[in-house]
Motif scaffolding. Sequence first.
Motif, mmCIF file in Angstrom:
data_model
loop_
_atom_site.group_PDB
_atom_site.id
_atom_site.type_symbol
_atom_site.label_atom_id
_atom_site.label_comp_id
_atom_site.label_asym_id
_atom_site.label_seq_id
_atom_site.Cartn_x
_atom_site.Cartn_y
_atom_site.Cartn_z
ATOM 1 N N UNK A 79 0.859 -1.185 0.000
ATOM 2 C CA UNK A 79 0.000 0.000 0.000
ATOM 3 C C UNK A 79 0.894 1.234 0.000
ATOM 4 N N UNK A 80 0.616 2.155 -0.917
ATOM 5 C CA UNK A 80 1.321 3.429 -0.948
ATOM 6 C C UNK A 80 0.482 4.410 -0.132
ATOM 7 N N UNK A 81 1.024 4.848 0.988
ATOM 8 C CA UNK A 81 0.308 5.785 1.853
ATOM 9 C C UNK A 81 0.398 7.200 1.311
ATOM 10 N N UNK A 82 1.558 7.545 0.745
ATOM 11 C CA UNK A 82 1.729 8.865 0.127
ATOM 12 C C UNK A 82 3.012 8.888 -0.680
ATOM 13 N N UNK A 83 3.036 9.806 -1.649
ATOM 14 C CA UNK A 83 4.257 10.101 -2.394
ATOM 15 C C UNK A 83 4.415 11.614 -2.366
ATOM 16 N N UNK A 169 8.459 7.875 -0.845
ATOM 17 C CA UNK A 169 7.302 6.987 -1.013
ATOM 18 C C UNK A 169 7.060 6.307 0.334
ATOM 19 N N UNK A 170 5.983 6.726 1.011
ATOM 20 C CA UNK A 170 5.607 6.150 2.294
ATOM 21 C C UNK A 170 4.782 4.900 2.012
ATOM 22 N N UNK A 171 5.294 3.770 2.441
ATOM 23 C CA UNK A 171 4.755 2.479 2.026
ATOM 24 C C UNK A 171 4.472 1.563 3.213
ATOM 25 N N UNK A 172 3.402 0.789 3.116
ATOM 26 C CA UNK A 172 3.149 -0.289 4.063
ATOM 27 C C UNK A 172 3.130 -1.591 3.264
ATOM 28 N N UNK A 173 4.028 -2.481 3.627
ATOM 29 C CA UNK A 173 4.145 -3.783 2.962
ATOM 30 C C UNK A 173 3.679 -4.848 3.946
ATOM 31 N N UNK A 174 2.727 -5.658 3.514
ATOM 32 C CA UNK A 174 2.229 -6.759 4.344
ATOM 33 C C UNK A 174 2.872 -8.049 3.855
ATOM 34 N N UNK A 175 3.552 -8.739 4.784
ATOM 35 C CA UNK A 175 4.181 -10.024 4.453
ATOM 36 C C UNK A 175 3.599 -11.094 5.360
ATOM 37 N N UNK A 176 3.545 -12.318 4.827
ATOM 38 C CA UNK A 176 3.085 -13.452 5.605
ATOM 39 C C UNK A 176 4.323 -14.155 6.160
ATOM 40 N N UNK A 177 4.577 -13.933 7.426
ATOM 41 C CA UNK A 177 5.781 -14.469 8.062
ATOM 42 C C UNK A 177 5.572 -15.877 8.628
#
Length: 178
Positions: A79-83, A169-177
């Motif tokens: 998800x890109x929160x902001x650029x 680029x403010x980003x939230x990356x979701x990973x399945x750990x």
Amino acid sequence: MKFTKNIFILFSILTFVTSCDELDELTEIDITQDFSTTVNVVLEEDSEGEPVSITETSIIDLASNQDIQDNLDAIEDVQINSITYQINNYVGAEDIVVTNASLNFDTTVISVADINLLESDTNNTVYTISDSAQLNAIAAYLEDNSSITVTLTGTISSTPALFDVIISVDTTVTVDAG
């Protein structure tokens, strides 16, 4: 009695499925980071007042974050929160303007309004890209690729001029750990 038994079985199945989804969510990790890159524009030759085209590139790399690098194959969502972008370290005449500019993130083209370089740098103006379709397109690209090339294009009214464009680029990356 049979009806009550069927309801109980159905309820048990629904509870089990819901519990599995909740367990899956427990193994997901959200990694939020502001990825920045600097595009350096160096136009030292004097164009004697004639406009000059510019094209400069840089790269945003999600794998520069160790947690993301360790889980590249497990990325579930980006998800890109902001650029944002801003002009910094400008050296040149006070009336030089960048026109017909765009920031290109892979194939996503973001048109940029005309910018007076000295004024923008002096005022520390931060420009925000807020078009959700563009942000979503960039995020979709980054779900399948750990890095993206950012290209700055435009026309500068005259040279010499030197400046940096800082892109965040403010980003939230979701990973399945799990």
